[in-house]
Structure formats: C-alpha cells, structure tokens
Design a protein around this motif. Structure first.
Motif, PDB file in Angstrom:
ATOM      1  N   GLU A   1       0.808  -1.218   0.000  1.00 21.47           N
ATOM      2  CA  GLU A   1       0.000   0.000   0.000  1.00 21.47           C
ATOM      3  C   GLU A   1       0.843   1.270   0.000  1.00 21.47           C
ATOM      4  OE1 GLU A   1      -2.768  -0.278   3.225  1.00 21.47           O
ATOM      5  OE2 GLU A   1      -3.739  -2.075   2.431  1.00 21.47           O
ATOM      6  N   THR A   2       2.143   1.118   0.061  1.00 20.30           N
ATOM      7  CA  THR A   2       3.028   2.278  -0.092  1.00 20.30           C
ATOM      8  C   THR A   2       3.170   2.551  -1.585  1.00 20.30           C
ATOM      9  OG1 THR A   2       4.262   1.692   1.907  1.00 20.30           O
ATOM     10  CG2 THR A   2       5.301   3.240   0.386  1.00 20.30           C
ATOM     11  N   PRO A   3       2.899   3.769  -2.046  1.00 24.05           N
ATOM     12  CA  PRO A   3       2.955   4.052  -3.488  1.00 24.05           C
ATOM     13  C   PRO A   3       4.313   3.732  -4.094  1.00 24.05           C
ATOM     14  CG  PRO A   3       1.966   5.878  -2.285  1.00 24.05           C
ATOM     15  CD  PRO A   3       2.524   4.951  -1.254  1.00 24.05           C
ATOM     16  N   ALA A   4       4.306   3.261  -5.322  1.00 22.91           N
ATOM     17  CA  ALA A   4       5.562   2.987  -6.020  1.00 22.91           C
ATOM     18  C   ALA A   4       6.376   4.266  -6.172  1.00 22.91           C
ATOM     19  CB  ALA A   4       5.274   2.365  -7.382  1.00 22.91           C
ATOM     20  N   LEU A   5       5.691   5.363  -6.478  1.00 24.81           N
ATOM     21  CA  LEU A   5       6.345   6.670  -6.510  1.00 24.81           C
ATOM     22  C   LEU A   5       6.279   7.178  -5.067  1.00 24.81           C
ATOM     23  CD1 LEU A   5       5.656   9.460  -9.169  1.00 24.81           C
ATOM     24  CD2 LEU A   5       6.799   9.787  -6.979  1.00 24.81           C
ATOM     25  N   ASP A   6       7.343   6.903  -4.318  1.00 25.65           N
ATOM     26  CA  ASP A   6       7.264   6.997  -2.854  1.00 25.65           C
ATOM     27  C   ASP A   6       7.682   8.349  -2.267  1.00 25.65           C
ATOM     28  OD1 ASP A   6       9.991   6.882  -3.251  1.00 25.65           O
ATOM     29  OD2 ASP A   6      10.290   4.984  -2.196  1.00 25.65           O
ATOM     30  N   VAL A   7       7.567   9.408  -3.043  1.00 25.89           N
ATOM     31  CA  VAL A   7       7.834  10.746  -2.494  1.00 25.89           C
ATOM     32  C   VAL A   7       6.701  11.102  -1.543  1.00 25.89           C
ATOM     33  CG1 VAL A   7       8.193  13.185  -3.032  1.00 25.89           C
ATOM     34  CG2 VAL A   7       9.056  11.411  -4.574  1.00 25.89           C
ATOM     35  N   GLY A   8       7.043  11.604  -0.357  1.00 24.56           N
ATOM     36  CA  GLY A   8       6.052  11.832   0.679  1.00 24.56           C
ATOM     37  C   GLY A   8       5.364  13.187   0.599  1.00 24.56           C
ATOM     38  N   GLY A   9       4.266  13.288   1.349  1.00 28.56           N
ATOM     39  CA  GLY A   9       3.548  14.548   1.484  1.00 28.56           C
ATOM     40  C   GLY A   9       2.892  15.015   0.198  1.00 28.56           C
ATOM     41  N   GLY A  10       2.519  16.294   0.186  1.00 28.78           N
ATOM     42  CA  GLY A  10       1.882  16.876  -0.988  1.00 28.78           C
ATOM     43  C   GLY A  10       2.796  16.901  -2.195  1.00 28.78           C
ATOM     44  N   THR A  11       4.110  16.930  -1.953  1.00 33.69           N
ATOM     45  CA  THR A  11       5.070  16.908  -3.057  1.00 33.69           C
ATOM     46  C   THR A  11       4.935  15.624  -3.864  1.00 33.69           C
ATOM     47  OG1 THR A  11       6.600  18.245  -1.734  1.00 33.69           O
ATOM     48  CG2 THR A  11       7.514  17.107  -3.641  1.00 33.69           C
ATOM     49  N   GLY A  12       4.618  14.528  -3.157  1.00 31.38           N
ATOM     50  CA  GLY A  12       4.423  13.255  -3.835  1.00 31.38           C
ATOM     51  C   GLY A  12       3.265  13.301  -4.820  1.00 31.38           C
ATOM     52  N   TRP A  13       2.224  14.047  -4.460  1.00 29.09           N
ATOM     53  CA  TRP A  13       1.083  14.191  -5.372  1.00 29.09           C
ATOM     54  C   TRP A  13       1.463  15.004  -6.600  1.00 29.09           C
ATOM     55  CZ3 TRP A  13      -3.968  12.285  -5.307  1.00 29.09           C
ATOM     56  CH2 TRP A  13      -4.230  11.402  -4.257  1.00 29.09           C
ATOM     57  N   ALA A  14       2.268  16.032  -6.416  1.00 28.30           N
ATOM     58  CA  ALA A  14       2.734  16.809  -7.563  1.00 28.30           C
ATOM     59  C   ALA A  14       3.532  15.916  -8.508  1.00 28.30           C
ATOM     60  CB  ALA A  14       3.586  17.983  -7.094  1.00 28.30           C
ATOM     61  N   CYS A  15       4.402  15.070  -7.949  1.00 27.34           N
ATOM     62  CA  CYS A  15       5.181  14.141  -8.777  1.00 27.34           C
ATOM     63  C   CYS A  15       4.265  13.168  -9.509  1.00 27.34           C
ATOM     64  CB  CYS A  15       6.159  13.360  -7.897  1.00 27.34           C
ATOM     65  SG  CYS A  15       7.478  14.341  -7.172  1.00 27.34           S
ATOM     66  N   GLN A  16       3.237  12.670  -8.804  1.00 26.69           N
ATOM     67  CA  GLN A  16       2.312  11.711  -9.412  1.00 26.69           C
ATOM     68  C   GLN A  16       1.562  12.345 -10.576  1.00 26.69           C
ATOM     69  OE1 GLN A  16       1.959   8.327  -8.014  1.00 26.69           O
ATOM     70  NE2 GLN A  16       1.306   8.184 -10.152  1.00 26.69           N
ATOM     71  N   TRP A  17       1.089  13.572 -10.382  1.00 28.47           N
ATOM     72  CA  TRP A  17       0.380  14.265 -11.459  1.00 28.47           C
ATOM     73  C   TRP A  17       1.274  14.436 -12.690  1.00 28.47           C
ATOM     74  CZ3 TRP A  17      -1.711  17.676  -7.093  1.00 28.47           C
ATOM     75  CH2 TRP A  17      -3.016  17.288  -6.753  1.00 28.47           C
ATOM     76  N   TYR A  18       2.530  14.725 -12.440  1.00 28.12           N
ATOM     77  CA  TYR A  18       3.449  14.891 -13.558  1.00 28.12           C
ATOM     78  C   TYR A  18       3.684  13.554 -14.273  1.00 28.12           C
ATOM     79  CZ  TYR A  18       7.704  15.901 -16.201  1.00 28.12           C
ATOM     80  OH  TYR A  18       8.636  16.029 -17.202  1.00 28.12           O
TER      81      TYR A  18
END
Length: 266
Positions: free
Chosen positions: A215-232
């Motif tokens: 359940e830990t995302p493969a793109l494992d950058v934490g916090g809101g920054t992780g969501w920015a990375c995911q969107w990109y």
C-alpha cells in the motif's frame, strides 16, 4: 457569453438586433473579468473550442484588457502567444519554493506562485516580502473543476491503495496535499523536487503509520510533493506523452525522522 464564445469566427444571422456583427466582434466587448466565468461555465472540450477561446483571449489583449489568469489557461489548455518563458511555477512556501523563486528572479525568468484559498497564510516571509508580485490566487471553483478532479482521481489510483482507500480518503488527502500543485506540473517541461521518501510499509497520508508494504505508493515521495510528482508522471504513464520527455529530478533532503533512508538518493 457562452454563445459569443461558441460562435467565434461565425457570422451571426441577425438575431438580437445585431445583423452582420460577428461573434468575435461581440467577444471583444466582453469584460476581462467575465472571461473566468466564461471558461468555467463553458469549458474547453475540444480543439475547436480551445482555438475559439484562445481567439477571445487574443481579442481582449488587443483591446488592452487583462488576460485571464495563467491557472485558467493551464487547466483549459489555452496559452497566449505572449506567454513569458522560461517560467518557474511554484507555491511560495518556505524552503525550496522561495529559493527557486529567488533564483528565477535573479535569472530574469518569469515566476508564478499559485495560491489556493487560504494558502497565502502559509507563504514564507521572504516570498511575501520579495516575491508577492508573482502570487496568483486561484479560486476554489477552478481547483475543483472537472479537469483537476479527474487528475486527482487518477493520481489516487496510484497513491491510495488497499485499506488506505477509506470513504474519507479525499478529505484526508486534502489535509496534506494541495490541488494547486497540479497547476505547477500539468504542462511543465521539467519538474525539480526537493522532498523525502516514504518508508516501505508506511502510509502515504502521514508516512508514520504502518500499512501493508503493497500500500506504499511505487512513486514513494512523501507529502503533498508526492502528489505533484504523481500528477506529472501520470502525463506519461498512459502513452499520452512520450516517456522520453519525462524530466523529473528528485533531491532527497532526508526529511522527518520517519522518512526512508536510502543511500541511493540521500
């Protein structure tokens, strides 16, 4: 307004007592502040519509009126020909945001800090004192528009997994990740990230609570920054854009004590 926009470049048929007056001519009479509402209500659903709305923006600029906010142009895929590049898009927070902003200004690059409702409260003192001209306030309606919401849901498929996907997961994400970050990365040529990584087996909401390692995302950058990375990254994951063009650069600043420690990225 919607009719004026939808009929741009098409001659009217004499209705409304304006025989022979083109919709583009009528569009020039629209006030600049009305364009935001026009974009929200009508949207930009296809290329023809995008081109038409772009012409409306051009007509306003020709008449010396203020162009729509960059946030609206990003969400609806409409860009004015006079867009200033290079451009740094950020969020005015202390640390990386204010530093990137300072470097952009010193390099004579254009700078925009996107701020949603209430975000200015969290802007850094330096940004408020030296970069406030770059602040762009984004309305809640735009941040909750269909385009942003669909991107939010798609990112959630990769980040909110298994038991983490509770009925209130969207509310929980809202407490730690800002939708305005989507505006920074939707059309960015490159994304430079300063952040920390989630430990395997820790939840993505806090990075501290135990969960299944799956359940830990493969793109494992934490916090809101992780969501920015995911969107990109999502721009390239379905083949819409060429993976060769993906430029995501991550600097691991070690983060909080519970962050993942990996010599490969520290």
């Amino acid at each position: 307004l919607i009719k004026a926009r939808a009929d741009i470049n098409r001659k009217d048929k004499g209705e409304a007592g304006l025989p022979g007056k083109s919709a583009l001519d009528r569009a020039r009479e629209v006030k600049a502040e009305d364009v935001e509402e026009l974009l929200l209500q009508a949207g930009a659903r296809d290329m023809d519509t995008k081109q038409q709305t772009s012409q409306l923006t051009e007509s306003l600029m020709e008449d010396g009126q203020q162009r729509p906010q960059l946030a609206y142009e990003i969400v609806h895929g409409l860009f004015h020909s006079q867009l200033r590049l290079p451009m740094c898009l950020s969020g005015a927070c202390a640390g990386a945001d204010e530093t990137f902003g300072e470097l952009a200004i010193n390099s004579k690059h254009h700078l925009v800090h996107f701020l949603g409702p209430g975000d200015e409260e969290w802007a850094s003192t330096k940004a408020k004192e030296t970069q406030k001209d770059a602040f762009e306030h984004v309305k809640k309606e735009l941040l909750e528009s269909d385009v942003v919401s669909k991107a939010f849901d798609k990112a959630g498929e990769s980040r909110i997994l298994g038991t983490q996907r509770t009925p209130d997961w969207k509310e929980r994400v809202a407490e730690m990740a800002a939708r305005r970050n989507f505006l920074q990365v939707r059309y960015a040529d490159a994304v430079y990230v300063v952040g920390w990584r989630l430990e395997k087996g820790k939840d993505q909401f806090t990075g501290r609570n135990d969960c299944s390692p799956r359940e830990t995302p493969a793109l494992d950058v934490g916090g809101g920054t992780g969501w920015a990375c995911q969107w990109y990254v999502d721009r390239f994951s379905d083949g819409t854009e060429d993976l060769e063009q993906c430029q995501l650069f991550f600097f691991d600043d070690a983060g909080p004590p519970w962050a993942r420690k990996d010599p490969a990225t520290e």
